[in-house]
Design a protein around this motif. Structure first.
Motif, PDB file in Angstrom:
ATOM      1  N   LEU A  88       0.811  -1.219   0.000  1.00  0.00           N
ATOM      2  CA  LEU A  88       0.000   0.000   0.000  1.00  0.00           C
ATOM      3  C   LEU A  88       0.843   1.266   0.000  1.00  0.00           C
ATOM      4  CD1 LEU A  88      -3.056  -0.467   2.428  1.00  0.00           C
ATOM      5  CD2 LEU A  88      -3.123   0.181   0.020  1.00  0.00           C
ATOM      6  N   GLN A  89       2.163   1.113  -0.037  1.00  0.00           N
ATOM      7  CA  GLN A  89       3.036   2.278   0.090  1.00  0.00           C
ATOM      8  C   GLN A  89       3.686   2.635  -1.247  1.00  0.00           C
ATOM      9  OE1 GLN A  89       2.923   3.801   3.071  1.00  0.00           O
ATOM     10  NE2 GLN A  89       1.557   2.116   3.645  1.00  0.00           N
ATOM     11  N   PRO A  90       3.948   3.933  -1.490  1.00  0.00           N
ATOM     12  CA  PRO A  90       4.728   4.324  -2.657  1.00  0.00           C
ATOM     13  C   PRO A  90       6.136   3.735  -2.541  1.00  0.00           C
ATOM     14  CG  PRO A  90       3.606   6.210  -1.673  1.00  0.00           C
ATOM     15  CD  PRO A  90       3.487   5.080  -0.697  1.00  0.00           C
ATOM     16  N   PRO A  91       6.789   3.354  -3.634  1.00  0.00           N
ATOM     17  CA  PRO A  91       6.338   3.512  -5.022  1.00  0.00           C
ATOM     18  C   PRO A  91       5.517   2.339  -5.539  1.00  0.00           C
ATOM     19  CG  PRO A  91       8.566   2.673  -5.015  1.00  0.00           C
ATOM     20  CD  PRO A  91       8.172   2.825  -3.558  1.00  0.00           C
ATOM     21  N   LEU A  92       5.121   1.413  -4.651  1.00  0.00           N
ATOM     22  CA  LEU A  92       4.361   0.252  -5.108  1.00  0.00           C
ATOM     23  C   LEU A  92       2.887   0.561  -5.318  1.00  0.00           C
ATOM     24  CD1 LEU A  92       5.888  -2.599  -2.901  1.00  0.00           C
ATOM     25  CD2 LEU A  92       6.630  -1.743  -5.135  1.00  0.00           C
ATOM     26  N   ALA A  93       2.403   1.631  -4.706  1.00  0.00           N
ATOM     27  CA  ALA A  93       0.988   1.975  -4.830  1.00  0.00           C
ATOM     28  C   ALA A  93       0.786   3.467  -4.662  1.00  0.00           C
ATOM     29  CB  ALA A  93       0.164   1.218  -3.783  1.00  0.00           C
ATOM     30  N   LEU A  94      -0.308   3.955  -5.233  1.00  0.00           N
ATOM     31  CA  LEU A  94      -0.786   5.310  -5.005  1.00  0.00           C
ATOM     32  C   LEU A  94      -2.242   5.186  -4.573  1.00  0.00           C
ATOM     33  CD1 LEU A  94       0.628   7.332  -8.050  1.00  0.00           C
ATOM     34  CD2 LEU A  94       1.408   7.437  -5.671  1.00  0.00           C
ATOM     35  N   GLY A  95      -2.510   5.453  -3.294  1.00  0.00           N
ATOM     36  CA  GLY A  95      -3.869   5.266  -2.804  1.00  0.00           C
ATOM     37  C   GLY A  95      -4.302   3.828  -2.993  1.00  0.00           C
ATOM     38  N   TYR A  96      -5.483   3.658  -3.588  1.00  0.00           N
ATOM     39  CA  TYR A  96      -6.013   2.321  -3.841  1.00  0.00           C
ATOM     40  C   TYR A  96      -5.633   1.794  -5.231  1.00  0.00           C
ATOM     41  CZ  TYR A  96      -9.032   2.159   0.316  1.00  0.00           C
ATOM     42  OH  TYR A  96      -9.524   2.108   1.594  1.00  0.00           O
ATOM     43  N   VAL A  97      -4.569   2.277  -5.815  1.00  0.00           N
ATOM     44  CA  VAL A  97      -4.098   1.777  -7.109  1.00  0.00           C
ATOM     45  C   VAL A  97      -2.707   1.180  -6.926  1.00  0.00           C
ATOM     46  CG1 VAL A  97      -3.406   2.370  -9.465  1.00  0.00           C
ATOM     47  CG2 VAL A  97      -5.460   3.395  -8.469  1.00  0.00           C
ATOM     48  N   SER A  98      -2.591  -0.128  -7.130  1.00  0.00           N
ATOM     49  CA  SER A  98      -1.305  -0.807  -7.044  1.00  0.00           C
ATOM     50  C   SER A  98      -0.547  -0.629  -8.354  1.00  0.00           C
ATOM     51  CB  SER A  98      -1.500  -2.300  -6.758  1.00  0.00           C
ATOM     52  OG  SER A  98      -0.281  -3.011  -6.928  1.00  0.00           O
ATOM     53  N   LEU A  99       0.577   0.052  -8.287  1.00  0.00           N
ATOM     54  CA  LEU A  99       1.371   0.270  -9.494  1.00  0.00           C
ATOM     55  C   LEU A  99       2.028  -1.019  -9.973  1.00  0.00           C
ATOM     56  CD1 LEU A  99       3.014   3.717  -8.620  1.00  0.00           C
ATOM     57  CD2 LEU A  99       0.898   3.239  -9.870  1.00  0.00           C
ATOM     58  N   VAL A 100       2.349  -1.931  -9.036  1.00  0.00           N
ATOM     59  CA  VAL A 100       2.921  -3.217  -9.417  1.00  0.00           C
ATOM     60  C   VAL A 100       1.914  -4.026 -10.235  1.00  0.00           C
ATOM     61  CG1 VAL A 100       3.807  -5.424  -8.558  1.00  0.00           C
ATOM     62  CG2 VAL A 100       4.484  -3.293  -7.451  1.00  0.00           C
ATOM     63  N   GLY A 101       0.684  -4.143  -9.713  1.00  0.00           N
ATOM     64  CA  GLY A 101      -0.346  -4.863 -10.447  1.00  0.00           C
ATOM     65  C   GLY A 101      -0.630  -4.239 -11.796  1.00  0.00           C
ATOM     66  N   PHE A 102      -0.682  -2.908 -11.825  1.00  0.00           N
ATOM     67  CA  PHE A 102      -0.928  -2.178 -13.075  1.00  0.00           C
ATOM     68  C   PHE A 102       0.153  -2.485 -14.115  1.00  0.00           C
ATOM     69  CE2 PHE A 102       0.009   1.673 -15.554  1.00  0.00           C
ATOM     70  CZ  PHE A 102      -1.192   1.851 -16.216  1.00  0.00           C
ATOM     71  N   LEU A 103       1.413  -2.380 -13.719  1.00  0.00           N
ATOM     72  CA  LEU A 103       2.522  -2.540 -14.665  1.00  0.00           C
ATOM     73  C   LEU A 103       2.647  -3.970 -15.174  1.00  0.00           C
ATOM     74  CD1 LEU A 103       5.233  -0.287 -12.957  1.00  0.00           C
ATOM     75  CD2 LEU A 103       3.915   0.202 -15.026  1.00  0.00           C
ATOM     76  N   LEU A 104       2.292  -4.953 -14.343  1.00  0.00           N
ATOM     77  CA  LEU A 104       2.418  -6.340 -14.772  1.00  0.00           C
ATOM     78  C   LEU A 104       1.266  -6.774 -15.677  1.00  0.00           C
ATOM     79  CD1 LEU A 104       3.754  -8.087 -11.545  1.00  0.00           C
ATOM     80  CD2 LEU A 104       4.986  -7.638 -13.667  1.00  0.00           C
ATOM     81  N   PHE A 105       0.105  -6.165 -15.498  1.00  0.00           N
ATOM     82  CA  PHE A 105      -1.035  -6.516 -16.345  1.00  0.00           C
ATOM     83  C   PHE A 105      -0.935  -5.891 -17.736  1.00  0.00           C
ATOM     84  CE2 PHE A 105      -3.441  -8.582 -13.122  1.00  0.00           C
ATOM     85  CZ  PHE A 105      -4.583  -9.086 -13.699  1.00  0.00           C
ATOM     86  N   ILE A 106      -0.423  -4.677 -17.814  1.00  0.00           N
ATOM     87  CA  ILE A 106      -0.541  -3.875 -19.025  1.00  0.00           C
ATOM     88  C   ILE A 106       0.066  -4.507 -20.277  1.00  0.00           C
ATOM     89  CG2 ILE A 106       0.169  -1.691 -20.104  1.00  0.00           C
ATOM     90  CD1 ILE A 106      -2.267  -1.684 -18.147  1.00  0.00           C
TER      91      ILE A 106
END
Length: 283
Positions: A222-240
């Motif tokens: 839940l912490q930056p840089p892995l997430a911003l609020g309720y958006v997981s940047l790790v999940g986002f980058l791996l799905f895209i």
């Protein structure tokens, strides 16, 4: 980095890339953003890495909405290139859908975790029944309803999509086919809703989850840089990568193949997710 072994992390990465491919394919075939696939997969991922139950579901929903952004854009462009998108419907739905998404995102800031699961179970369950048992005779009318009713439908689609983490395709497909629109046109037009829903929805979930990062300082996911609020940047980058690659392929399949077997498979998948979330609500 996430408190799990390198071996397990490697398998998670492979699983997310594969899930991204399935999400993109379904986005193109069904005109959905893929959230119905992404949310349950992300739910299991975040459970695995120790995200607390009370913030796990909104983190899944917010991340799903972010994932839908590029997937929906590619899917919409592919359908638009074939001239199958009814832009008049999107113009009517545009403002009420966005208003609904904003309202749903505000609700997400204060809602209990079980609300997200309940909305997902109810809407995905209705969609599954329609996919598995629906007939052409299941109609509300022979043409789309009057503008005021369309505006209400658009608002409902926006609110529910924001709470489920979907691109609105499931709901708009239901509405359009119930009003005698051909399934291929419904799929193509629904793909455009993903853009209207996902961008304000993802921004809204960043806002909704921002104070939660401070409340859970020991939850790495839940912490930056892995997430911003309720958006997981790790999940986002791996799905895209795989989801955006597969979306145009799914769109082409939608115009070439009979969709009945795919509808049955997707309907069964939705039912299995409903059962999973339903029992987690009871527990």
């Amino acid at each position: 980095m996430l408190g799990i072994s390198l071996f397990d992390l490697s398998w998670l990465i492979v699983a997310l890339l594969g899930a991204g491919a399935i999400t993109g394919l379904l986005a193109g075939v069904f005109g959905v953003g893929g959230g119905a696939v992404a949310v349950p997969i992300l739910y299991e991922l975040f459970r695995f890495v120790g995200v607390p139950e009370e913030v796990r579901m909104p983190l899944c929903v917010g991340t799903s909405l972010a994932i839908i952004i590029p997937t929906s854009i590619r899917s919409f462009r592919a359908h638009q290139a074939k001239g199958a998108v009814d832009m008049s419907i999107l113009r009517v739905w545009g403002i009420p859908v966005v208003v609904g998404v904003i309202m749903g995102s505000v609700v997400a800031r204060y809602a209990p975790a079980d609300l997200f699961k309940t909305v997902f179970v109810v809407v995905a369950g209705i969609s599954a029944v329609r996919l598995l048992f629906g007939k052409d005779t299941w109609r509300f009318g022979l043409d789309m309803p009057a503008r005021p009713i369309m505006i209400v439908y658009g608002w409902i689609i926006g609110v529910l999509s924001a709470l489920m983490g979907i691109g609105g395709g499931q709901l708009s497909n239901l509405f359009m086919t119930f009003y005698n629109r051909p399934i291929h046109q419904a799929v193509a037009t629904s793909s455009g809703l993903g853009i209207l829903i996902s961008i304000p929805g993802a921004l809204g979930y960043i806002y909704a989850g921002w104070p939660r990062m401070a409340e859970y300082p020991n939850v790495t996911a839940l912490q930056p840089p892995l997430a911003l609020g309720y958006v997981s940047l790790v999940g986002f980058l791996l799905f895209i990568p795989t989801s955006t690659w597969m979306a145009p392929i799914g769109a082409r399949l939608a115009h070439r193949l009979s969709k009945r077997k795919l509808e049955i498979a997707f309907g069964l998948f939705l039912l299995s997710v409903c059962v999973r979330f339903f029992f987690s609500l009871l527990g």
